[in-house]
Motif scaffolding. Structure first.
Motif, short mmCIF file in Angstrom:
data_model
loop_
_atom_site.label_atom_id
_atom_site.label_comp_id
_atom_site.label_asym_id
_atom_site.label_seq_id
_atom_site.Cartn_x
_atom_site.Cartn_y
_atom_site.Cartn_z
N TYR A 85 0.47 -13.07 110.61
CA TYR A 85 0.26 -12.50 111.71
C TYR A 85 -1.84 -12.72 111.80
CZ TYR A 85 -0.80 -11.34 116.09
OH TYR A 85 -1.51 -11.08 117.91
N THR B 212 -3.02 -14.77 109.42
CA THR B 212 -3.14 -16.15 109.49
C THR B 212 -3.17 -16.83 111.12
OG1 THR B 212 -0.92 -16.97 109.33
CG2 THR B 212 -2.27 -16.54 107.86
N ARG B 213 -2.29 -16.42 111.51
CA ARG B 213 -2.65 -16.40 113.49
C ARG B 213 -2.85 -16.72 113.62
NH1 ARG B 213 4.08 -15.36 113.07
NH2 ARG B 213 3.92 -18.20 112.52
N ILE B 214 -4.14 -15.48 113.69
CA ILE B 214 -5.72 -15.17 114.94
C ILE B 214 -6.69 -15.82 114.10
CG2 ILE B 214 -4.15 -13.81 116.04
CD1 ILE B 214 -5.32 -11.83 114.27
N ALA B 215 -6.37 -15.39 113.44
CA ALA B 215 -7.75 -15.82 112.24
C ALA B 215 -8.71 -17.35 112.66
CB ALA B 215 -7.57 -16.23 111.33
N GLY B 216 -8.28 -18.57 113.20
CA GLY B 216 -8.40 -19.55 113.65
C GLY B 216 -9.51 -19.70 114.87
N PHE B 217 -8.56 -18.23 115.70
CA PHE B 217 -7.97 -18.67 117.45
C PHE B 217 -9.69 -17.69 117.30
CE2 PHE B 217 -8.05 -17.78 121.60
CZ PHE B 217 -7.78 -16.48 121.71
N LEU C 221 -12.75 -19.77 116.39
CA LEU C 221 -13.34 -20.54 117.69
C LEU C 221 -13.60 -20.47 118.62
CD1 LEU C 221 -12.46 -24.38 115.98
CD2 LEU C 221 -14.70 -22.84 115.33
N ARG C 222 -13.42 -18.83 119.52
CA ARG C 222 -13.19 -18.86 120.57
C ARG C 222 -13.80 -18.86 121.49
NH1 ARG C 222 -11.68 -12.66 121.73
NH2 ARG C 222 -12.69 -11.68 120.06
N LEU D 223 -11.56 -31.33 114.49
CA LEU D 223 -10.08 -30.75 114.92
C LEU D 223 -9.02 -31.33 115.13
CD1 LEU D 223 -11.12 -27.72 113.92
CD2 LEU D 223 -11.41 -27.46 116.93
N GLY E 73 -4.33 -22.36 114.31
CA GLY E 73 -4.97 -21.82 115.78
C GLY E 73 -6.61 -21.80 115.69
N ALA E 74 -6.73 -22.17 115.01
CA ALA E 74 -8.68 -23.15 115.62
C ALA E 74 -8.48 -24.22 116.56
CB ALA E 74 -9.33 -24.11 114.06
N ALA F 68 -7.28 -22.86 119.81
CA ALA F 68 -8.66 -22.17 120.53
C ALA F 68 -8.94 -22.40 121.91
CB ALA F 68 -9.72 -21.54 119.34
N ARG F 69 -9.59 -23.60 121.72
CA ARG F 69 -10.25 -23.74 123.30
C ARG F 69 -8.90 -24.33 124.28
NH1 ARG F 69 -10.43 -30.09 121.63
NH2 ARG F 69 -9.10 -29.85 119.70
N LEU G 40 -6.81 -21.88 124.69
CA LEU G 40 -6.51 -20.01 125.03
C LEU G 40 -7.32 -19.60 125.46
CD1 LEU G 40 -4.09 -19.48 121.66
CD2 LEU G 40 -3.67 -20.06 123.92
N ARG G 41 -9.14 -19.76 125.50
CA ARG G 41 -9.85 -19.15 125.40
C ARG G 41 -9.57 -18.42 126.72
NH1 ARG G 41 -13.98 -23.69 124.85
NH2 ARG G 41 -14.26 -22.85 122.50
N LYS H 33 -7.52 -12.23 126.73
CA LYS H 33 -6.88 -11.79 125.63
C LYS H 33 -5.50 -11.05 125.18
CE LYS H 33 -10.87 -8.99 124.20
NZ LYS H 33 -12.03 -8.81 123.81
N ALA I 96 -3.36 -14.17 125.20
CA ALA I 96 -3.02 -14.94 123.77
C ALA I 96 -3.10 -14.93 122.42
CB ALA I 96 -5.12 -15.89 124.10
N PHE I 97 -3.50 -12.74 122.42
CA PHE I 97 -2.72 -12.17 120.82
C PHE I 97 -0.82 -12.53 120.59
CE2 PHE I 97 -6.43 -11.66 119.12
CZ PHE I 97 -7.63 -11.61 119.36
N PHE I 98 -0.89 -11.99 121.88
CA PHE I 98 0.82 -12.28 121.96
C PHE I 98 1.01 -13.03 121.66
CE2 PHE I 98 4.25 -10.77 122.84
CZ PHE I 98 5.50 -11.16 123.47
N LEU J 223 -0.23 -15.88 119.93
CA LEU J 223 -0.63 -16.52 118.90
C LEU J 223 0.77 -16.12 117.72
CD1 LEU J 223 -4.08 -16.69 118.63
CD2 LEU J 223 -3.03 -18.25 118.91
N PHE J 224 1.50 -14.66 118.39
CA PHE J 224 2.65 -14.13 117.24
C PHE J 224 3.67 -15.61 116.83
CE2 PHE J 224 5.23 -11.12 114.60
CZ PHE J 224 6.33 -11.53 115.85
N PHE J 225 4.16 -15.87 117.99
CA PHE J 225 5.10 -17.23 118.08
C PHE J 225 4.82 -18.59 117.90
CE2 PHE J 225 7.66 -14.07 119.85
CZ PHE J 225 7.18 -13.21 120.78
N MET J 226 3.58 -18.79 116.87
CA MET J 226 3.45 -19.50 117.05
C MET J 226 3.75 -21.23 115.81
SD MET J 226 -1.32 -21.18 116.33
CE MET J 226 -1.24 -20.60 115.10
N TRP K 144 3.78 -24.69 118.67
CA TRP K 144 2.24 -25.45 118.43
C TRP K 144 1.86 -26.88 118.98
CZ3 TRP K 144 -0.06 -28.73 114.28
CH2 TRP K 144 -0.85 -28.71 114.44
#
Lengths: 95, 236
Positions: free
Chosen positions: A15, A17-22, A25-26, A38, B92-93, B96-97, B99-100, B104, B107-109, B111-114, B119
């Motif tokens: 998990y 790893t999934r949120i780190a990038g976000f 950069l968000r 990117l 995720g990077a 990000a744009r 989801l921003r 929040k 978005a965090f929820f 991302l769990f399923f990414m 994706w």
């Protein structure tokens, strides 16, 4: 017990790893150059994951891959999956 | 007005579910095999379900099962799992744009399923419709199907492992490659922009042949990205 802990720690690490990038950069806006970079990531990730399929030594699998590759360039997701599975099945059976 | 928005969300959700169907065809055999292999390594079915339920990341799960011992070597398994999953950081990077502008919490929820498929498909969908934000209902339509299928079929594989036998001869494993090839085609823009992909493919392949384990994914990705960075600099 240790199995349970291992799995939970593994799950947490995944998990993260999934949120780190976000998280990184968000709140940042990127320069056009960074954006272009990117944009090249997705393709590199996807092709790296399936790379082993391209480096097989099994004749049947090479033939099936070629067929699937051609199909992928023309058809939609469901037909290509069906063509992929059936060509592989037949290839392995006949070759 | 509100019912129109809601029905639109439901339509989007259904659209995601529908688009996920071909991907499910690839998931199911892999899930059954993973569950069966896990059982052979000594993992009870409930732990298999817990693993796939908390991770939802096939590559790392297969790796973990391969490395599983009694008792498991926790540091080895977690570090190898991280290696396989490190690409999630880049993924995720990339989104990000999109989801921003979402709350929040959502978005965090989300991302769990990414995973690779949810994706790439949501990304393709967002770009195709020239949107600036992910269609969350569409994404959840895909993700919910994939997640439920993955967890339940890995559990089934663990329960009925011995009866499954050899699925290799049926060719189901090509479904996974097929999905990724179609996704790649969707991302293709020009030969020049696809050269990093070729680099990734070659490097990943060589590493795969030479070094056992999951290093090839990270190696291929980084090689392609490095190439893109270095050649980008020249055009400045």
């Amino acid at each position: 017990m240790i199995s349970l802990v291992t799995i939970l720690v593994m799950g947490l690490s995944t998990y993260l790893t999934r949120i780190a990038g976000f998280l990184l950069l968000r709140n940042r806006t990127l320069s056009p150059k960074m954006e272009t970079l990117l944009n090249s990531i997705p393709g590199c990730v996807l092709i790296s994951v399936i790379a082993p399929a391209f480096f097989t030594l099994q004749h049947a699998d090479i033939v099936a891959l070629a067929i699937t590759l051609i199909a992928a360039w023309r058809f939609g997701l469901l037909p290509v999956v069906i063509i992929g599975i059936s060509s592989t099945f037949l290839s392995r059976l006949l070759l | 007005m509100e019912s129109k928005v809601t029905s639109n969300k439901i339509n989007e959700f259904r659209r995601g579910q529908q688009d996920a169907i071909p991907v499910l065809l690839g998931f199911i055999p892999f899930a059954l095999v993973l569950g069966a292999q896990a059982t052979q390594k000594g993992l009870p079915p409930y732990l298999v379900a817990l693993m796939t339920g908390t991770n939802f990341a096939g590559g790392s799960e297969f790796t973990a099962v391969e490395l599983w011992t009694s008792p498991p070597h926790i540091l080895l398994i977690v570090s190898m799992s991280l290696l396989v999953n490190i690409r999630h950081v880049l993924m995720g990077a990339v989104i990000a744009r999109y989801l921003r502008y979402l709350p929040k919490r959502k978005a965090f929820f989300a991302l769990f399923f990414m995973c690779d498929e949810s994706w790439a498909m949501s990304l393709r969908d967002t770009l195709k419709n020239q949107q600036t934000t992910f269609s969350l209902p569409y994404y959840f339509g895909i993700s919910s199907c994939l997640y439920l299928t993955w967890v339940s079929f890995t559990f089934l594989g663990a329960l009925f492992g011995e009866e499954i036998g050899d699925l290799h001869k049926f060719g189901f494993d090509m479904a996974f490659t097929a999905v990724f090839l179609v996704l790649l085609r969707g991302m293709y823009r020009s030969a020049k922009e696809a050269i990093p992909w070729l680099i990734s493919l070659v490097v990943a392949g060589i590493v795969y042949l030479m070094i056992p384990g999951a290093w090839y994914v990270a190696a291929g990705t980084i090689a392609g990205l490095l190439f893109a960075v270095l050649t980008n600099r020249e055009t400045v």
